[in-house]
Design an enzyme around this catalytic site. Structure first.
Site, mmCIF file in Angstrom:
data_model
loop_
_atom_site.group_PDB
_atom_site.id
_atom_site.type_symbol
_atom_site.label_atom_id
_atom_site.label_comp_id
_atom_site.label_asym_id
_atom_site.label_seq_id
_atom_site.Cartn_x
_atom_site.Cartn_y
_atom_site.Cartn_z
ATOM 1 N N GLN A 11 -96.974 -25.859 -49.838
ATOM 2 C CA GLN A 11 -97.303 -26.654 -51.019
ATOM 3 C C GLN A 11 -98.502 -27.560 -50.761
ATOM 4 O OE1 GLN A 11 -93.378 -27.346 -52.486
ATOM 5 N NE2 GLN A 11 -94.141 -28.688 -54.066
ATOM 6 N N SER A 91 -93.718 -24.750 -44.023
ATOM 7 C CA SER A 91 -92.700 -25.105 -45.021
ATOM 8 C C SER A 91 -92.457 -23.931 -45.972
ATOM 9 C CB SER A 91 -93.115 -26.381 -45.764
ATOM 10 O OG SER A 91 -92.083 -26.830 -46.600
ATOM 11 N N LEU A 92 -92.838 -24.055 -47.244
ATOM 12 C CA LEU A 92 -92.705 -22.948 -48.192
ATOM 13 C C LEU A 92 -93.356 -21.670 -47.653
ATOM 14 C CD1 LEU A 92 -94.970 -21.760 -50.544
ATOM 15 C CD2 LEU A 92 -92.530 -21.457 -50.914
ATOM 16 N N ARG A 116 -85.213 -22.640 -54.668
ATOM 17 C CA ARG A 116 -85.443 -23.694 -53.664
ATOM 18 C C ARG A 116 -86.213 -24.857 -54.288
ATOM 19 N NH1 ARG A 116 -89.776 -24.740 -49.871
ATOM 20 N NH2 ARG A 116 -89.066 -25.374 -47.783
ATOM 21 N N HIS A 201 -88.106 -32.368 -46.517
ATOM 22 C CA HIS A 201 -87.864 -32.338 -45.068
ATOM 23 C C HIS A 201 -87.287 -33.656 -44.546
ATOM 24 C CE1 HIS A 201 -89.622 -28.401 -44.985
ATOM 25 N NE2 HIS A 201 -90.694 -28.868 -45.600
ATOM 26 N N GLN A 250 -84.214 -26.016 -42.515
ATOM 27 C CA GLN A 250 -85.618 -26.385 -42.750
ATOM 28 C C GLN A 250 -85.769 -27.393 -43.884
ATOM 29 O OE1 GLN A 250 -88.164 -24.709 -45.396
ATOM 30 N NE2 GLN A 250 -89.566 -23.756 -43.936
#
Length: 315
Positions: A11, A91-92, A116, A201, A250
């Site tokens: 992102q 991440s993503l 998500r 996170h 995660q």
């Protein structure tokens, strides 16, 4: 012989119009956008190609939009025959890496990240959580700051360990603000609040993690065709059940990006190819290790230039 890693952005790398020119010229690229629209039952491709930016930036839109665009760009680039020895994503972007490694089908991957994004968006009421980038302070002193603040009440923790001197913290608005002040007192050069919709996170994402488990239990996951170095542990894994556990963790654990890049280099990677919009990861990797080769592929022109460069190096 050095090894190649494909890395995929998270992102923040999204832009209106990403992938559009490539999709209009190549039907196999457009197929990804069409499949995403069909699987999600929303006109995602129109939002990616035309905006508005404010809507594209909403987490549950950004995540499937980035996964779709990165996979579409990979489809074009893969015609070059260049193969990766490892994959990773920020991440993503980890989900894109897993689709690329055959763990999820593309349709299941795009559905999982849409859900998500919804869960992340809804986990904490708007305005109650935040994130900030802390520049110029090492992880140990910064961890001491976040621990001290959390012990006094407000939640805050390390969220993204991106590269030396760049760490993102995440938590409650109060926790992040207080940690920002204390980080400066501890020697941080700058603290920059991030324009995000939630405390990603951090432990505040645990409700979203429980919901995500249900979604991942409902889609087919296969063992990865190549090792994927995951955010949570910075270790290469291939087992589908291990990957599922790490994806759930995660959501509320730090992204160990600097460690992940270091691990791939330790395992013999000397060439990183960032596939997807922007050059965020390329910039971070340069700061982690100046000796490795870094390429970014975001459109037809950059893909062809990278293919030519790799041919010259016989990779």
């Amino acid at each position: 012989m050095g090894k190649i890693a494909f890395v995929f952005p998270g992102q923040g790398s999204q832009t209106v119009g990403m992938g559009k020119e490539l999709a209009e010229k190549h039907s196999e690229v457009m197929d990804y956008f069409t499949k995403a629209d069909s699987r999600l039952n929303v006109p995602l491709s129109k939002l990616i190609f035309e905006g508005p930016k404010e809507e594209l930036t909403i987490t549950y839109n950004t995540q499937p939009a980035l996964l779709t665009t990165s996979m579409a760009i990979l489809e074009y680039f893969s015609k070059s025959g260049v193969k990766a020895d490892f994959a990773a994503g920020h991440s993503l972007g980890e989900y894109t890496a897993l689709v690329a490694a055959g763990v999820f089908s593309f349709e299941d991957g795009v559905y999982a990240v849409r859900k998500r994004g919804e869960f992340m968006e809804n986990a904490v009421p708007n305005g109650e959580g935040s994130m900030a980038a802390v520049l110029g302070l090492d992880r140990e002193p910064l961890a001491a700051v976040t621990n001290e603040v959390s012990e006094s009440g407000p939640t805050v923790s390390l969220a993204n360990l991106n590269c030396p001197g760049q760490i993102v913290i995440s938590g409650s608005r109060e926790g992040v603000e207080l940690a920002g002040v204390k980080a400066k007192e501890a020697g941080a050069k700058r603290v920059l609040p991030l324009d995000v919709s939630g405390p990603f996170h951090s432990t505040l994402m645990k409700p979203a993690a429980d919901q995500l488990r249900e979604v991942l239990d409902g889609v087919e996951m296969k063992d990865a065709a190549i090792p994927v170095v995951v955010n949570v542990s910075a270790e290469p894994i291939q087992s589908a059940s291990d990957i599922k556990d790490k994806l759930i963790e995660q959501l509320y654990s730090p992204v160990l990006w600097e460690d992940s890049v270091a691990k791939m280099i330790e395992l013999g990677v000397d060439t990183f190819i960032e596939i997807g919009p922007g050059k965020v990861l390329s910039g971070l990797i340069k700061k982690i290790d100046k000796t490795v080769k870094i390429y970014s592929v975001s459109d037809e022109e950059s893909a062809n230039a990278v293919i030519e460069a790799l041919k010259e190096e016989n990779l």
